[in-house]
Scaffold this active site. Structure first.
Site, PDB file in Angstrom:
ATOM      1  N   ARG A  52      11.213  -2.490  11.177  1.00  0.00           N
ATOM      2  CA  ARG A  52      10.178  -2.126  12.141  1.00  0.00           C
ATOM      3  C   ARG A  52      10.009  -3.261  13.145  1.00  0.00           C
ATOM      4  O   ARG A  52      10.093  -4.424  12.778  1.00  0.00           O
ATOM      5  CB  ARG A  52       8.849  -1.898  11.412  1.00  0.00           C
ATOM      6  CG  ARG A  52       8.741  -0.526  10.786  1.00  0.00           C
ATOM      7  CD  ARG A  52       7.581  -0.400   9.847  1.00  0.00           C
ATOM      8  NE  ARG A  52       6.328  -0.948  10.357  1.00  0.00           N
ATOM      9  CZ  ARG A  52       5.169  -0.847   9.700  1.00  0.00           C
ATOM     10  NH1 ARG A  52       5.122  -0.208   8.538  1.00  0.00           N
ATOM     11  NH2 ARG A  52       4.071  -1.345  10.194  1.00  0.00           N
ATOM     12  N   ARG A  54      -0.668  -9.835  12.748  1.00  0.00           N
ATOM     13  CA  ARG A  54      -1.251  -8.759  11.930  1.00  0.00           C
ATOM     14  C   ARG A  54      -2.108  -9.351  10.806  1.00  0.00           C
ATOM     15  O   ARG A  54      -3.143  -8.797  10.447  1.00  0.00           O
ATOM     16  CB  ARG A  54      -0.143  -7.868  11.357  1.00  0.00           C
ATOM     17  CG  ARG A  54       0.517  -7.021  12.444  1.00  0.00           C
ATOM     18  CD  ARG A  54       1.841  -6.445  11.991  1.00  0.00           C
ATOM     19  NE  ARG A  54       1.704  -5.459  10.951  1.00  0.00           N
ATOM     20  CZ  ARG A  54       2.717  -5.088  10.151  1.00  0.00           C
ATOM     21  NH1 ARG A  54       3.898  -5.643  10.272  1.00  0.00           N
ATOM     22  NH2 ARG A  54       2.517  -4.171   9.232  1.00  0.00           N
ATOM     23  N   LYS A  87       0.836  -1.212   0.000  1.00  0.00           N
ATOM     24  CA  LYS A  87       0.000   0.000   0.000  1.00  0.00           C
ATOM     25  C   LYS A  87       0.870   1.261   0.000  1.00  0.00           C
ATOM     26  O   LYS A  87       0.612   2.193  -0.761  1.00  0.00           O
ATOM     27  CB  LYS A  87      -0.943   0.003   1.230  1.00  0.00           C
ATOM     28  CG  LYS A  87      -1.921  -1.169   1.245  1.00  0.00           C
ATOM     29  CD  LYS A  87      -2.949  -1.052   2.355  1.00  0.00           C
ATOM     30  CE  LYS A  87      -2.381  -1.213   3.755  1.00  0.00           C
ATOM     31  NZ  LYS A  87      -1.854  -2.555   4.063  1.00  0.00           N
ATOM     32  N   ARG A 122      -9.685   0.337   8.671  1.00  0.00           N
ATOM     33  CA  ARG A 122      -9.301  -1.049   8.950  1.00  0.00           C
ATOM     34  C   ARG A 122     -10.405  -1.807   9.680  1.00  0.00           C
ATOM     35  O   ARG A 122     -10.240  -2.983   9.962  1.00  0.00           O
ATOM     36  CB  ARG A 122      -8.046  -1.057   9.825  1.00  0.00           C
ATOM     37  CG  ARG A 122      -6.738  -1.298   9.062  1.00  0.00           C
ATOM     38  CD  ARG A 122      -5.635  -1.150  10.055  1.00  0.00           C
ATOM     39  NE  ARG A 122      -4.428  -1.831   9.796  1.00  0.00           N
ATOM     40  CZ  ARG A 122      -3.310  -1.283   9.325  1.00  0.00           C
ATOM     41  NH1 ARG A 122      -3.312  -0.030   8.930  1.00  0.00           N
ATOM     42  NH2 ARG A 122      -2.209  -1.980   9.234  1.00  0.00           N
ATOM     43  N   ARG A 165      11.592  -6.436   4.801  1.00  0.00           N
ATOM     44  CA  ARG A 165      11.366  -4.998   4.614  1.00  0.00           C
ATOM     45  C   ARG A 165      12.224  -4.172   5.582  1.00  0.00           C
ATOM     46  O   ARG A 165      12.398  -4.520   6.737  1.00  0.00           O
ATOM     47  CB  ARG A 165       9.892  -4.679   4.851  1.00  0.00           C
ATOM     48  CG  ARG A 165       9.593  -3.178   4.781  1.00  0.00           C
ATOM     49  CD  ARG A 165       8.142  -2.899   4.616  1.00  0.00           C
ATOM     50  NE  ARG A 165       7.397  -3.022   5.851  1.00  0.00           N
ATOM     51  CZ  ARG A 165       6.102  -2.732   5.950  1.00  0.00           C
ATOM     52  NH1 ARG A 165       5.428  -2.322   4.886  1.00  0.00           N
ATOM     53  NH2 ARG A 165       5.477  -2.857   7.090  1.00  0.00           N
TER      54      ARG A 165
HETATM   55  P1  AMP Z   1       0.745   0.009   9.164  1.00  0.00           P
HETATM   56  O1  AMP Z   1       1.978   0.825   9.021  1.00  0.00           O
HETATM   57  O2  AMP Z   1      -0.399   0.527   8.342  1.00  0.00           O
HETATM   58  O3  AMP Z   1       0.995  -1.464   8.925  1.00  0.00           O
HETATM   59  O4  AMP Z   1       0.256   0.153  10.688  1.00  0.00           O
HETATM   60  C1  AMP Z   1       1.081  -0.259  11.755  1.00  0.00           C
HETATM   61  C2  AMP Z   1       0.250  -0.480  12.998  1.00  0.00           C
HETATM   62  O5  AMP Z   1      -0.411   0.752  13.371  1.00  0.00           O
HETATM   63  C3  AMP Z   1      -0.877  -1.492  12.858  1.00  0.00           C
HETATM   64  O6  AMP Z   1      -0.432  -2.830  13.062  1.00  0.00           O
HETATM   65  C4  AMP Z   1      -1.833  -1.025  13.953  1.00  0.00           C
HETATM   66  O7  AMP Z   1      -1.371  -1.392  15.237  1.00  0.00           O
HETATM   67  C5  AMP Z   1      -1.718   0.497  13.841  1.00  0.00           C
HETATM   68  N1  AMP Z   1      -2.688   1.059  12.870  1.00  0.00           N
HETATM   69  C6  AMP Z   1      -2.417   1.682  11.698  1.00  0.00           C
HETATM   70  N2  AMP Z   1      -3.536   2.075  11.085  1.00  0.00           N
HETATM   71  C7  AMP Z   1      -4.566   1.683  11.871  1.00  0.00           C
HETATM   72  C8  AMP Z   1      -5.990   1.761  11.783  1.00  0.00           C
HETATM   73  N3  AMP Z   1      -6.592   2.341  10.720  1.00  0.00           N
HETATM   74  N4  AMP Z   1      -6.729   1.249  12.802  1.00  0.00           N
HETATM   75  C9  AMP Z   1      -6.147   0.677  13.872  1.00  0.00           C
HETATM   76  N5  AMP Z   1      -4.812   0.545  14.022  1.00  0.00           N
HETATM   77  C10 AMP Z   1      -4.022   1.035  13.034  1.00  0.00           C
END
Ligand code: AMP
Length: 217
Positions: A163, A174, A15, A91, A130
């Protein structure tokens, strides 16, 4: 013409990479809730303190925190006037419904929800390899896209790291969370006639090409 899209798909589907490609071509606001949260964690803000333990274990941060954050960001001029790519939001169904209400209030509408499809094995393979730049967020991969100098970002020279939530056990969690909480959004956007599928295993500009083919950009 502003572009207003949601990017859906499991963690590691690309994404962020696809959003960056769209942004190269069109000056839209790239809004990544993950990036906003990580920035808050780094700065030690109240949101960051509330979010950290959820993020470290791969769970979702509570909806009210996320929806409040998006409300502020989406109301900024660059997003309302120039358009936006939502990366990692919504999400949950509650987040998608809150987004619909917010767009109504702003008299805006979504052009499309793009679903990046990719297998679980590919997700694990990608995410465990990554690496990201701590300063500018540029994304690298130990196999497919290495930095020129080990550990240093090609774009800004910042430190390139793994990360915490890209470790295998957290990745599996996840993926489970994605399946349970986020995948119902596929039907949600299908019902609205907004869902378009993109092969996440394809090149980084597949989402942009699809948007061009449906006349959104
Ligand atoms: P990402 O970088 O999008 O993979 O997000 C990393 C982490 O941030 C996720 O595993 C969640 O813990 C949190 N997170 C990001 N976006 C959301 C969302 N829209 N709703 C809830 N948690 C989120």
């Amino acid at each position: 013409m502003p572009v207003r899209v949601v990017l859906l798909g499991p963690p590691g589907a690309g994404k962020g990479t696809q959003a960056a490609k769209i942004k190269e071509k069109r000056d839209v606001a790239h809004i990544s809730t993950g990036d906003i949260l990580r920035d808050n964690v780094e700065k030690g803000t109240e949101i960051g303190l509330a979010a950290k333990s959820f993020m470290d274990s791969g769970r979702l941060v509570p909806d009210d925190v996320i929806i409040g954050m998006i409300r502020v960001r989406l109301s900024c001029d660059d997003a309302t006037e120039g358009g936006f790519i939502l990366d990692g939001f919504p999400r949950t169904t509650a987040q998608a419904e809150a987004l619909d209400r917010l767009l109504d209030e702003l008299s805006l509408h979504l052009d499309a929800a793009l679903l990046l499809e990719i297998s679980d094995d590919e997700v694990v393979r990608r995410l465990s390899n990554r690496r990201v730049c701590q300063s500018c967020g540029a994304i690298y991969n130990l196999v497919a896209r290495q930095t020129k100098e080990e550990g240093a970002c090609d774009a800004c020279g910042g430190r390139v790291v793994q990360r915490d939530d890209d470790k295998e056990a957290v990745i599996r969690n996840r993926l489970m969370v994605y399946r349970e909480r986020t995948s119902p959004l596929i039907a949600y956007y299908e019902r609205k006639g907004l869902l378009f599928r993109v092969d996440g295993a394809k090149s980084g500009n597949a989402a942009m090409l699809l948007l061009e083919s449906i006349g959104v950009m």
